[in-house]
Design a protein around this motif. Structure first.
Motif: not given
Length: 138
Positions: A123-124, A116-117, A120, A127
């Motif tokens: 994803a950042v 999950f980390g 994330m 983005w």
């Protein structure tokens, strides 16, 4: 002091010389040799009683000291028993926590948390790249 009355020695009324164990011709000679000394024995008995009394006093002191030592030992044993019970309870709690941690380590929740980390982070990262690309295109 001994007084001679007849065939034996007496120091008080009722205390007579003993008759020989085996009667015979020599019995008169035994009676002549018999001596009773009560007064010197009385002094020894008083001394013995005083010594016995002082020994009893020391014995009383020793027994009181033993009783006090037993009382202190009982207190120490009680406090030790209390400490051992507290340690036993603490150990049970710790063992439960370790068991729970072991069960959780068997489940893959740490792996899921790391994935999950990482997701994330990417994803950042993407983005921020997309927002730069969007600013550049517009």
């Amino acid at each position: 002091m001994a007084h001679r009355h007849g065939s034996g020695f007496t120091s008080r009324p009722g205390l007579n010389a003993r008759q020989p164990l085996f009667g015979g011709a020599g019995s008169a000679q035994h009676n002549d040799q018999l001596q009773i000394n009560i007064e010197s024995g009385a002094l020894d008995i008083d001394d013995e009683i005083d010594q016995l009394s002082s020994s009893l006093g020391r014995l009383k002191q020793v027994s009181e000291a033993i009783g006090e030592e037993n009382r202190l030992t009982a207190q120490v044993m009680d406090s030790l028993e209390t400490a051992m019970e507290q340690a036993r309870l603490s150990l049970r709690k710790t063992m439960k926590r370790l068991g729970r941690a072991f069960r959780q380590s068997k489940s893959n929740h740490m792996l899921y948390l790391m994935l999950f980390g990482l997701a994330m982070f990417f994803a950042v990262f993407f983005w921020s790249k997309l927002s730069r690309l969007w600013k550049w295109v517009s």
